[in-house]
Design a protein around this motif. Structure first.
Motif, PDB file in Angstrom:
ATOM      1  N   THR A  51       8.686  -7.419  -1.737  1.00 47.51           N
ATOM      2  CA  THR A  51       9.374  -8.522  -2.081  1.00 47.51           C
ATOM      3  C   THR A  51       7.992  -9.617  -2.382  1.00 47.51           C
ATOM      4  OG1 THR A  51       9.245  -9.008   0.770  1.00 47.51           O
ATOM      5  CG2 THR A  51      11.370  -8.193  -0.441  1.00 47.51           C
ATOM      6  N   ALA A  52       6.934  -8.683  -1.956  1.00 51.48           N
ATOM      7  CA  ALA A  52       4.955  -9.890  -2.451  1.00 51.48           C
ATOM      8  C   ALA A  52       4.863  -9.201  -3.882  1.00 51.48           C
ATOM      9  CB  ALA A  52       4.726  -9.628  -1.414  1.00 51.48           C
ATOM     10  N   ASN A  53       5.516  -8.098  -4.002  1.00 48.00           N
ATOM     11  CA  ASN A  53       4.972  -7.983  -5.756  1.00 48.00           C
ATOM     12  C   ASN A  53       4.187  -6.752  -5.871  1.00 48.00           C
ATOM     13  OD1 ASN A  53       5.934  -8.397  -8.328  1.00 48.00           O
ATOM     14  ND2 ASN A  53       3.813  -9.634  -8.812  1.00 48.00           N
ATOM     15  N   ARG A  54       3.895  -6.140  -4.125  1.00 53.68           N
ATOM     16  CA  ARG A  54       3.499  -4.591  -4.202  1.00 53.68           C
ATOM     17  C   ARG A  54       3.798  -3.878  -3.764  1.00 53.68           C
ATOM     18  NH1 ARG A  54       0.239  -7.891   0.633  1.00 53.68           N
ATOM     19  NH2 ARG A  54      -1.619  -9.428  -1.316  1.00 53.68           N
ATOM     20  N   THR A  55       3.070  -2.604  -3.761  1.00 55.65           N
ATOM     21  CA  THR A  55       3.430  -1.397  -4.104  1.00 55.65           C
ATOM     22  C   THR A  55       2.390  -0.463  -3.272  1.00 55.65           C
ATOM     23  OG1 THR A  55       4.873   0.281  -4.682  1.00 55.65           O
ATOM     24  CG2 THR A  55       3.243  -0.999  -6.547  1.00 55.65           C
ATOM     25  N   TRP A  56       3.454   0.862  -3.596  1.00 57.33           N
ATOM     26  CA  TRP A  56       2.264   1.882  -2.586  1.00 57.33           C
ATOM     27  C   TRP A  56       1.976   2.812  -3.604  1.00 57.33           C
ATOM     28  CZ3 TRP A  56      -0.752   1.549   1.663  1.00 57.33           C
ATOM     29  CH2 TRP A  56      -0.739   0.927   2.978  1.00 57.33           C
ATOM     30  N   VAL A  57       0.089   3.626  -4.144  1.00 58.36           N
ATOM     31  CA  VAL A  57       0.829   4.212  -4.682  1.00 58.36           C
ATOM     32  C   VAL A  57      -0.269   5.607  -4.130  1.00 58.36           C
ATOM     33  CG1 VAL A  57       0.393   2.770  -7.286  1.00 58.36           C
ATOM     34  CG2 VAL A  57      -1.201   3.255  -6.099  1.00 58.36           C
ATOM     35  N   VAL A  58       0.325   6.534  -4.525  1.00 61.75           N
ATOM     36  CA  VAL A  58      -0.736   7.879  -4.050  1.00 61.75           C
ATOM     37  C   VAL A  58      -1.754   8.950  -4.830  1.00 61.75           C
ATOM     38  CG1 VAL A  58       1.128   9.549  -4.563  1.00 61.75           C
ATOM     39  CG2 VAL A  58      -0.404  10.131  -3.177  1.00 61.75           C
ATOM     40  N   SER A  59      -2.322   8.389  -4.651  1.00 61.13           N
ATOM     41  CA  SER A  59      -4.226   8.731  -5.211  1.00 61.13           C
ATOM     42  C   SER A  59      -4.105  10.757  -5.396  1.00 61.13           C
ATOM     43  CB  SER A  59      -5.899   8.001  -5.181  1.00 61.13           C
ATOM     44  OG  SER A  59      -5.538   8.025  -3.438  1.00 61.13           O
ATOM     45  N   ARG A  60      -3.834  10.770  -3.905  1.00 59.03           N
ATOM     46  CA  ARG A  60      -4.198  11.973  -3.846  1.00 59.03           C
ATOM     47  C   ARG A  60      -3.885  12.559  -2.779  1.00 59.03           C
ATOM     48  NH1 ARG A  60     -10.788  12.968  -2.876  1.00 59.03           N
ATOM     49  NH2 ARG A  60     -11.948  12.109  -4.867  1.00 59.03           N
ATOM     50  N   MET A  61      -2.602  14.350  -3.784  1.00 56.77           N
ATOM     51  CA  MET A  61      -1.922  15.190  -2.539  1.00 56.77           C
ATOM     52  C   MET A  61      -2.796  16.542  -2.696  1.00 56.77           C
ATOM     53  SD  MET A  61       1.851  15.156  -3.219  1.00 56.77           S
ATOM     54  CE  MET A  61       3.088  15.154  -1.755  1.00 56.77           C
ATOM     55  N   ALA A  62      -2.420  16.847  -1.225  1.00 56.04           N
ATOM     56  CA  ALA A  62      -2.455  18.482  -1.006  1.00 56.04           C
ATOM     57  C   ALA A  62      -0.810  18.900   0.200  1.00 56.04           C
ATOM     58  CB  ALA A  62      -3.590  18.916  -0.499  1.00 56.04           C
ATOM     59  N   ILE A  63      -0.846  20.192  -0.645  1.00 53.95           N
ATOM     60  CA  ILE A  63       0.590  20.718  -0.060  1.00 53.95           C
ATOM     61  C   ILE A  63      -0.733  22.506   0.653  1.00 53.95           C
ATOM     62  CG2 ILE A  63       2.868  21.724  -0.095  1.00 53.95           C
ATOM     63  CD1 ILE A  63       3.702  19.125  -1.537  1.00 53.95           C
ATOM     64  N   GLU A  64       0.039  22.783   1.345  1.00 54.65           N
ATOM     65  CA  GLU A  64      -0.106  24.982   1.432  1.00 54.65           C
ATOM     66  C   GLU A  64       1.220  24.961   2.147  1.00 54.65           C
ATOM     67  OE1 GLU A  64      -3.230  25.759   3.478  1.00 54.65           O
ATOM     68  OE2 GLU A  64      -4.808  24.424   2.948  1.00 54.65           O
TER      69      GLU A  64
END
Length: 241
Positions: A51-64
């Motif tokens: 609604t505020a024209n914003r969004t989350w973006v993931v920049s790094r990710m690790a999975i074990e």
């Protein structure tokens, strides 16, 4: 405010590969779903940000993973925010089976951007976000900077309809599919992923062509995706066992 959110998922056929175990892209998608559910419940999720024209973006990710769960299994994904800075926030995950036994974990780094300008938003200005910082550390090592690929093999990929999401750019887990397609079924049958890391650098859109560079050193796989002009898209690292 819910400090730790806990979300159950049952693995469906489309989540699993030919070994009937959850694929890495599907697991990554479930992790991102848990992040979205938690953010929505605490008032700083996509439903409110859009609604505020914003969004989350993931920049790094690790999975074990100690093991990859199988088709029909129920798993629980717990998630929480550890800390909030001005430009990024850390969110962690614990993955357990239906009996509560821990079988894996994930650690992620996020930024918030303006959809139109693509510029980062000061996270300290987001209502309720700083209060969500729990100080609880990750159950695995946080994702670091993945090195560039020097040498190795190269193949090209054209971003297609099946690669893009509602933002009309390639979905983050599609990058993971592209790299896993570099290995034979025999390799996947006899090797298991111990740790995965990805650094997201720039988005790619429908119709873009990318170059995928791959270097293999025994049980370590390094990938780098670039546009033909040399601009980096993402870097990935897989540790096998």
């Amino acid at each position: 405010m819910t400090v730790i959110g806990k979300y159950p998922f049952q693995l469906s056929p489309q989540d699993c590969d030919f070994r009937e175990q959850v694929s890495l892209p599907a697991l990554g998608d479930l992790i991102l779903q848990a992040a979205g559910k938690s953010a929505d419940e605490n008032g700083f999720g996509m439903q409110k940000l859009n609604t505020a024209n914003r969004t989350w973006v993931v920049s790094r990710m690790a999975i074990e993973m100690q093991r990859f769960p199988k088709w029909r299994e129920w798993i629980n994904i717990e998630t929480w925010v550890e800390e909030v800075g001005r430009t990024s926030t850390t969110r962690h995950f614990r993955i357990s089976d239906e009996y509560g036994k821990e079988i894996g974990g994930s650690s992620t780094l996020w930024a918030m951007i303006d959809v139109e300008s693509r510029r980062a938003i000061d996270l300290k200005t987001i209502e309720g976000l700083s209060e969500a910082a729990s100080g609880i550390p990750a159950v695995i090592d946080k994702p670091g900077r993945v090195p560039s690929v020097d040498g190795g093999t190269k193949k090209t990929h054209n971003v297609r309809y099946s690669d893009i999401d509602f933002n009309q750019h390639a979905n983050s887990m599609k990058y993971v599919e592209w790299l896993l397609d570099s290995f034979s079924l025999d390799w996947h049958q006899n090797h298991y992923i111990k740790r995965f890391e990805i650094n997201f650098l720039h988005e790619v859109l429908y119709g873009d062509q990318v170059e995928i560079f791959h270097k293999q050193d025994k049980m370590l796989s390094l990938f780098e995706i670039k546009k033909p002009d040399g601009n980096g898209v993402c870097k990935m690292k897989l540790e096998w066992q």
